[in-house]
Scaffold this active site. Structure first.
Site, short mmCIF file in Angstrom:
data_model
loop_
_atom_site.label_atom_id
_atom_site.label_comp_id
_atom_site.label_asym_id
_atom_site.label_seq_id
_atom_site.Cartn_x
_atom_site.Cartn_y
_atom_site.Cartn_z
N ASP A 160 0.83 -1.20 0.00
CA ASP A 160 0.00 0.00 0.00
C ASP A 160 0.87 1.25 0.00
O ASP A 160 1.99 1.24 -0.53
CB ASP A 160 -0.92 -0.04 1.24
CG ASP A 160 -2.30 0.51 0.95
OD1 ASP A 160 -2.40 1.73 0.76
OD2 ASP A 160 -3.27 -0.27 0.93
N HIS A 191 -3.68 5.87 3.53
CA HIS A 191 -4.49 4.73 3.10
C HIS A 191 -3.99 3.41 3.69
O HIS A 191 -4.76 2.60 4.20
CB HIS A 191 -4.50 4.66 1.57
CG HIS A 191 -5.41 3.62 1.01
ND1 HIS A 191 -5.01 2.32 0.82
CD2 HIS A 191 -6.69 3.69 0.60
CE1 HIS A 191 -6.01 1.63 0.31
NE2 HIS A 191 -7.05 2.44 0.17
N SER A 346 -11.24 -1.39 -0.54
CA SER A 346 -9.98 -1.34 0.22
C SER A 346 -10.23 -1.66 1.69
O SER A 346 -9.38 -2.23 2.35
CB SER A 346 -9.33 0.04 0.12
OG SER A 346 -8.64 0.18 -1.08
#
Length: 420
Positions: A160, A191, A346
């Site tokens: 990520d 994120h 996600s």
């Protein structure tokens, strides 16, 4: 590379090709944005990478990713000018050349933490009498009493934007594993930290004793290279091989129709790494995305709190399982105690990564296909998609999931935090 939060995908390789003379190898074109003059080169079995690169010093200097484990992907990546690309296309040692697409994250924000309650129940959540779905942080999550059954000894690799490992929710169980060349290990975007918190955070996570290992493949929220994702996947496989520990790769990212990504994903699954992939946030068939379309991966779609499909979630036969993805609260990268909420596949994927870690710590490691089968539920509760073999992920109570025995602890509701 695109994150699947309303989150990650890597938009890369396609089947169409660039025009070329008959005797030159055709270059496979990436779908969507590409990194200029950048290519993934796969060599034929038996070809010597170092002999090829030594044949021209300028070619060797143009290579950016030369040290891939050849048992996983025999090749390299680089930024090549027209003459170097011509040389590669004409080489008898080269099997394929693919444009290096852009990897991007996707993110929507809001506020809630109902996901943990949903994965510990075989039934949908019950609304208030007035029909309002309470997205406040006051749900109950049941998980194993013994810490040894909360994911202890299992490594979850987060491929990520990086992970803010100093966050209190990780309790020192998070570490920096690898970062693509030119990137520092920090998580400037946030994120990756959010995804990691859902998988294994103490307050926000499913597997509260699993290890988090950051594999940074994205330099910003919207930019990434296919070659870096390949390098990250190879790092996971090699490291898992060395440690011998049960290992899960969480990919809240994706690429469109990438044969290279599919190949590497299949290879590391064959080596025993459990790969969990976000289906994507395009409201389209997940079969168009890599590695979501890889049959041996666990591809996760996102649901809303009423067990309906989240509107932007990808769907179709490639989706193996569904998990909470709307307004999921988790750790943020803003400070050591920060939190915020995001929506997307996600967020759905790390719920499943955490569930896999729980299963392993309860029963011991098993082949990826066996654990994937254990996660499938007989319930068909995702409305509008009953024709597909997929349903809500259930981390407790169902015998075929085998994650419910001894789950009895309850978490208090935390104070509400601002979303951003």
């Amino acid at each position: 590379m695109r994150l699947f939060t309303s989150t990650v995908l890597v938009a890369l390789f396609g089947l169409s090709v660039l025009a070329a003379p008959d005797k030159l190898l055709q270059v496979q074109r990436a779908y969507g944005a590409v990194n200029p003059h950048s290519y993934i080169v796969k060599l034929k079995p038996g070809a010597c990478k170092y002999t090829l690169l030594a044949s021209d010093p300028s070619l060797r200097a143009a290579v950016t990713h030369a040290d891939w484990d050849s048992s996983i992907l025999h090749g390299f990546a680089g930024v090549f000018d027209a003459q170097q690309l011509y040389m590669l296309r004409a080489s008898a040692a080269v099997e394929s050349i693919v444009e290096d697409g852009v990897v991007q994250p996707q993110t929507l924000q809001t506020d809630a933490a109902w996901g943990l309650a949903r994965v510990s129940s075989k039934r949908r959540l019950i609304p208030h009498d007035d029909g309002f779905w309470p997205l406040a942080l006051n749900y109950t999550y049941a998980y194993p009493d013994a810490e040894s059954k909360q994911g202890e000894g299992v490594d979850i690799y987060i491929l990520d934007t990086g992970v803010y490992i100093e966050h209190v929710d990780f309790e020192g169980r998070a570490s920096h594993g690898w970062a693509a060349e030119g990137l520092d290990v920090s998580d400037e975007q946030g994120h990756g930290t959010h995804v990691a918190g859902i998988a294994a955070g103490r307050r926000w996570g499913v597997a509260k004793q699993a290890n988090i290992i950051s594999v940074k493949i994205l330099q910003t929220r919207d930019k990434g290279r296919t070659a870096d994702l390949i390098s990250g996947l190879i790092y996971v496989a090699v490291t898992a091989r060395l440690t011998g520990r049960p290992s899960i790769a969480n990919l809240s990212v994706g690429v469109k129709n990438s044969s290279s990504i599919d190949w590497v994903t299949e290879k590391i699954i064959k080596e025993g790494v459990h790969v969990v992939v976000a289906a994507g946030n395009k409201n389209q068939d997940a079969a168009a995305w890599s590695p979501a379309r890889v049959p041996s991966a666990i591809t996760v779609g996102a649901t809303k709190i009423d067990d309906d499909r989240w509107d932007s979630s990808n769907y179709g036969p490639a989706v193996d399982i569904w998990a909470p993805g709307l307004q999921i609260t988790s750790a943020s990268n803003t400070n050591r105690t920060g939190s915020l909420s995001h929506s997307g596949t996600s967020q759905a994927a790390p719920h499943v990564s955490g569930a896999v870690a729980l299963w392993i710590s309860e029963h011991g490691n098993a082949e990826p296909e066996e654990i994937k089968r254990r996660l499938w539920s007989k319930m068909d509760v995702v409305t509008g998609f009953r024709e597909y073999r997929s349903s809500i992920i259930c981390a407790t109570s169902q015998p075929e999931v085998s994650l419910s025995l001894g789950f009895s602890q309850q978490q208090p509701a935390p104070p509400r935090t601002n979303s951003h």
